[in-house]
Design a protein around this motif. Structure first.
Motif, PDB file in Angstrom:
ATOM      1  N   THR A  44      32.175  83.995  51.195  1.00 51.58           N
ATOM      2  CA  THR A  44      31.625  83.068  52.186  1.00 51.58           C
ATOM      3  C   THR A  44      31.951  81.656  51.726  1.00 51.58           C
ATOM      4  O   THR A  44      31.702  81.298  50.569  1.00 51.58           O
ATOM      5  N   ASP A  45      32.467  80.855  52.640  1.00 47.21           N
ATOM      6  CA  ASP A  45      32.916  79.515  52.250  1.00 47.21           C
ATOM      7  C   ASP A  45      31.739  78.586  51.966  1.00 47.21           C
ATOM      8  O   ASP A  45      31.632  78.033  50.876  1.00 47.21           O
ATOM      9  N   ASN A  46      30.857  78.417  52.924  1.00 46.47           N
ATOM     10  CA  ASN A  46      29.691  77.543  52.754  1.00 46.47           C
ATOM     11  C   ASN A  46      28.427  78.336  53.079  1.00 46.47           C
ATOM     12  O   ASN A  46      28.102  78.554  54.239  1.00 46.47           O
ATOM     13  N   TYR A  47      27.738  78.778  52.022  1.00 44.34           N
ATOM     14  CA  TYR A  47      26.538  79.601  52.214  1.00 44.34           C
ATOM     15  C   TYR A  47      25.306  78.705  52.109  1.00 44.34           C
ATOM     16  O   TYR A  47      25.254  77.843  51.236  1.00 44.34           O
ATOM     17  N   PRO A  48      24.292  78.838  52.970  1.00 45.03           N
ATOM     18  CA  PRO A  48      24.150  79.867  54.019  1.00 45.03           C
ATOM     19  C   PRO A  48      24.628  79.413  55.398  1.00 45.03           C
ATOM     20  O   PRO A  48      24.474  80.148  56.364  1.00 45.03           O
ATOM     21  N   GLU A  49      25.167  78.197  55.513  1.00 43.83           N
ATOM     22  CA  GLU A  49      25.551  77.683  56.829  1.00 43.83           C
ATOM     23  C   GLU A  49      26.565  78.587  57.522  1.00 43.83           C
ATOM     24  O   GLU A  49      26.556  78.717  58.755  1.00 43.83           O
ATOM     25  N   GLU A  50      27.446  79.228  56.755  1.00 47.78           N
ATOM     26  CA  GLU A  50      28.493  80.081  57.325  1.00 47.78           C
ATOM     27  C   GLU A  50      28.296  81.537  56.907  1.00 47.78           C
ATOM     28  O   GLU A  50      29.256  82.265  56.653  1.00 47.78           O
ATOM     29  N   SER A  51      27.044  81.979  56.863  1.00 45.92           N
ATOM     30  CA  SER A  51      26.688  83.326  56.413  1.00 45.92           C
ATOM     31  C   SER A  51      27.126  84.391  57.412  1.00 45.92           C
ATOM     32  O   SER A  51      27.215  84.150  58.626  1.00 45.92           O
ATOM     33  N   ILE A  52      27.336  85.596  56.906  1.00 47.00           N
ATOM     34  CA  ILE A  52      27.644  86.747  57.764  1.00 47.00           C
ATOM     35  C   ILE A  52      26.539  87.006  58.778  1.00 47.00           C
ATOM     36  O   ILE A  52      26.789  87.529  59.865  1.00 47.00           O
ATOM     37  N   ARG A  53      25.319  86.602  58.446  1.00 43.47           N
ATOM     38  CA  ARG A  53      24.201  86.839  59.373  1.00 43.47           C
ATOM     39  C   ARG A  53      24.396  86.101  60.690  1.00 43.47           C
ATOM     40  O   ARG A  53      23.846  86.503  61.729  1.00 43.47           O
ATOM     41  N   ASN A  54      25.182  85.023  60.697  1.00 46.15           N
ATOM     42  CA  ASN A  54      25.461  84.318  61.947  1.00 46.15           C
ATOM     43  C   ASN A  54      26.189  85.208  62.944  1.00 46.15           C
ATOM     44  O   ASN A  54      26.118  84.976  64.154  1.00 46.15           O
ATOM     45  N   THR A  55      26.916  86.224  62.466  1.00 47.16           N
ATOM     46  CA  THR A  55      27.675  87.095  63.371  1.00 47.16           C
ATOM     47  C   THR A  55      26.779  88.012  64.185  1.00 47.16           C
ATOM     48  O   THR A  55      27.252  88.678  65.116  1.00 47.16           O
ATOM     49  N   LEU A  56      25.483  88.060  63.849  1.00 47.51           N
ATOM     50  CA  LEU A  56      24.552  88.874  64.630  1.00 47.51           C
ATOM     51  C   LEU A  56      24.158  88.181  65.933  1.00 47.51           C
ATOM     52  O   LEU A  56      23.651  88.817  66.855  1.00 47.51           O
ATOM     53  N   GLN A  57      24.372  86.863  65.997  1.00 50.40           N
ATOM     54  CA  GLN A  57      24.053  86.089  67.193  1.00 50.40           C
ATOM     55  C   GLN A  57      25.204  86.168  68.194  1.00 50.40           C
ATOM     56  O   GLN A  57      26.379  86.103  67.811  1.00 50.40           O
ATOM     57  N   LYS A  58      24.876  86.292  69.473  1.00 50.23           N
ATOM     58  CA  LYS A  58      25.905  86.317  70.508  1.00 50.23           C
ATOM     59  C   LYS A  58      26.527  84.932  70.669  1.00 50.23           C
ATOM     60  O   LYS A  58      25.838  83.924  70.572  1.00 50.23           O
ATOM     61  N   GLY A  59      27.817  84.918  70.921  1.00 50.68           N
ATOM     62  CA  GLY A  59      28.502  83.656  71.142  1.00 50.68           C
ATOM     63  C   GLY A  59      28.845  82.952  69.845  1.00 50.68           C
ATOM     64  O   GLY A  59      28.713  83.497  68.750  1.00 50.68           O
ATOM     65  N   ASP A  60      29.291  81.693  69.976  1.00 50.94           N
ATOM     66  CA  ASP A  60      29.725  80.929  68.808  1.00 50.94           C
ATOM     67  C   ASP A  60      28.889  79.673  68.572  1.00 50.94           C
ATOM     68  O   ASP A  60      29.275  78.804  67.793  1.00 50.94           O
ATOM     69  N   ARG A  61      27.739  79.581  69.251  1.00 48.99           N
ATOM     70  CA  ARG A  61      26.866  78.424  69.058  1.00 48.99           C
ATOM     71  C   ARG A  61      25.414  78.862  69.155  1.00 48.99           C
ATOM     72  O   ARG A  61      25.059  79.753  69.915  1.00 48.99           O
ATOM     73  N   VAL A  62      24.570  78.185  68.377  1.00 48.93           N
ATOM     74  CA  VAL A  62      23.120  78.301  68.500  1.00 48.93           C
ATOM     75  C   VAL A  62      22.616  76.897  68.778  1.00 48.93           C
ATOM     76  O   VAL A  62      22.590  76.043  67.874  1.00 48.93           O
ATOM     77  N   GLY A  63      22.233  76.639  70.021  1.00 44.93           N
ATOM     78  CA  GLY A  63      21.942  75.269  70.421  1.00 44.93           C
ATOM     79  C   GLY A  63      23.227  74.466  70.394  1.00 44.93           C
ATOM     80  O   GLY A  63      24.241  74.839  70.974  1.00 44.93           O
ATOM     81  N   ARG A  64      23.214  73.368  69.667  1.00 51.23           N
ATOM     82  CA  ARG A  64      24.416  72.541  69.542  1.00 51.23           C
ATOM     83  C   ARG A  64      25.162  72.814  68.244  1.00 51.23           C
ATOM     84  O   ARG A  64      26.193  72.196  67.976  1.00 51.23           O
ATOM     85  N   ARG A  65      24.648  73.734  67.454  1.00 51.18           N
ATOM     86  CA  ARG A  65      25.252  74.002  66.151  1.00 51.18           C
ATOM     87  C   ARG A  65      26.231  75.163  66.257  1.00 51.18           C
ATOM     88  O   ARG A  65      25.916  76.192  66.858  1.00 51.18           O
ATOM     89  N   PRO A  66      27.421  75.050  65.657  1.00 52.01           N
ATOM     90  CA  PRO A  66      28.344  76.189  65.650  1.00 52.01           C
ATOM     91  C   PRO A  66      27.769  77.335  64.823  1.00 52.01           C
ATOM     92  O   PRO A  66      27.112  77.116  63.811  1.00 52.01           O
ATOM     93  N   SER A  67      28.002  78.567  65.273  1.00 55.74           N
ATOM     94  CA  SER A  67      27.462  79.753  64.601  1.00 55.74           C
ATOM     95  C   SER A  67      28.620  80.711  64.310  1.00 55.74           C
ATOM     96  O   SER A  67      29.247  81.241  65.231  1.00 55.74           O
TER      97      SER A  67
END
Length: 370
Positions: free
Chosen positions: A122-145
């Motif tokens: 993982t490049d930048n943990y936890p901001e770029e964690s694998i857990r983000n892949t559980l969320q649909k799409g590529d954004r949560v609010g205005r933040r990239p996921s």
């Protein structure tokens, strides 16, 4: 007067087996076992439901035994009879495999991912964690996921993502993956892999239900992979891409590994290759409401447990002990066995049956309905 006869009593064992093996739907075999006492005994004694289930889902060959919650210890005198114990085992397997085959084909489809276990990097943990892949799409609010690997100078370096499924036994049909498009970078590059492969299996040691934070570089030797898919090409496109398995796969143990092969996008800022994933989705049929499994050590064999919480309406019909219950059972959906028999040319169902055979016919009727 309509004449009925039980052709299984007129044929040799091999021919009877050939005919009943023409039934490719587990529901048909269950219905066939209701025709008469002799049919029920033949289907159970020869393990026809088990054979059909294993031919449909070869991964179930690793079943060591079947247990039911209602399975209680018999009296010592009964247990001492090996034939009685063997017959009870055959009946239990008949019921379990008939239900299992039906469940694998008819339980509702659902998303089968429960949680993320680990990523190879993982490049930048936890901001770029694998857990983000559980969320649909590529954004949560205005933040990239998204999940991002560490950068590599060589494009051939692979990455792996490991997930826990919602049940220890699932029928998996497809995996969907959305590569991440870095819309905040110049040119909005898409960090996909060139291809992908999937592995299904179980942990070597029991895992806690609460997994905690996903790990980096989780050792691959913690898992035993019992299925590996073909390699699928991945498009360098920011969309949910569908990867359908060649055939439904029964995952025993509830672990999925996604193997991302060969990097295609270099980051302009540092000149390194990355793989980034926005969302992962696994489609299949969880069977946790009906079955449980117990892995038997490193052998990979397991105990199949039928659970009391299984919905009664989904269970195959119980096997009646009173022969009178077999009389007049409707065989809706059962394949035309007369056509099968005549097609084999065994000549058992003879339309020229005459009155001289009435006595034999009455005896057969008695056997079917006494």
């Amino acid at each position: 007067m309509e004449i009925r006869m039980d052709f299984l009593n007129c044929l040799d064992h091999d021919t009877s087996m050939k005919i009943l093996r023409c039934l490719e739907d587990p529901s048909d075999l269950v219905r066939a076992s209701y025709v008469s006492r002799s049919w029920r005994d033949f289907v159970i004694a020869n393990g026809l439901c088990k054979q059909l289930c294993l031919s449909m889902f070869p991964h179930l060959l690793r079943v060591d035994c079947v247990l039911e919650p209602s399975c209680v210890m018999e009296k010592a005198s009964e247990v001492g009879c090996s034939k009685f114990v063997e017959w009870e085992t055959l009946k239990r397997e008949h019921k379990a495999y008939a239900f299992l085959a039906q469940a694998c084909l008819s339980f509702p489809f659902d998303d089968c991912i429960k949680d993320a276990i680990s990523a190879s990097s993982t490049d930048n943990y936890p901001e770029e964690s694998i857990r983000n892949t559980l969320q649909k799409g590529d954004r949560v609010g205005r933040r990239p996921s998204y999940w991002s690997s560490k950068g590599q100078r060589k494009a051939a370096v692979p990455e792996t993502l490991v997930y826990k499924l919602v049940a220890d036994i699932c029928v998996i049909t497809e995996i969907n993956i959305q590569p991440f498009q870095a819309y905040f970078q110049q040119g909005s590059p898409i960090y996909s892999a060139q291809s992908v492969r999937f592995h299904l299996g179980h942990p070597k040691c029991p895992m806690d239900d609460t997994l905690g934070e996903p790990l980096d570089n989780c050792a691959d030797d913690k898992f035993i992979w019992t299925y590996s898919s073909p390699e699928f090409p991945m498009a360098q496109e920011s969309r949910l891409q569908n990867f359908k398995l060649p055939e439904p796969v029964v995952c025993i143990g509830g672990i999925l590994q996604i193997e991302l092969l060969r990097r295609v996008q270099r980051q302009e800022m540092d000149g390194l290759f990355y793989i980034c994933v926005a969302h992962v989705q696994v489609k299949g049929r969880p069977l946790s409401s009906a079955f449980g499994v117990e892995i038997l050590g490193p052998s990979g064999k397991f105990v199949l447990k039928t659970l009391s919480s299984a919905p009664p309406s989904s269970l195959p019909p119980s096997l009646p002990e009173d022969d009178a219950l077999y009389h007049g059972v409707p065989l809706q959906g059962l394949a035309d066995l007369e056509q099968v028999v005549n097609g084999l040319g065994v000549g058992v169902l003879d339309e020229d049956w005459n009155s001289e055979d009435d006595e034999a016919a009455d005896e057969m009727d008695d056997e079917l309905a006494f």
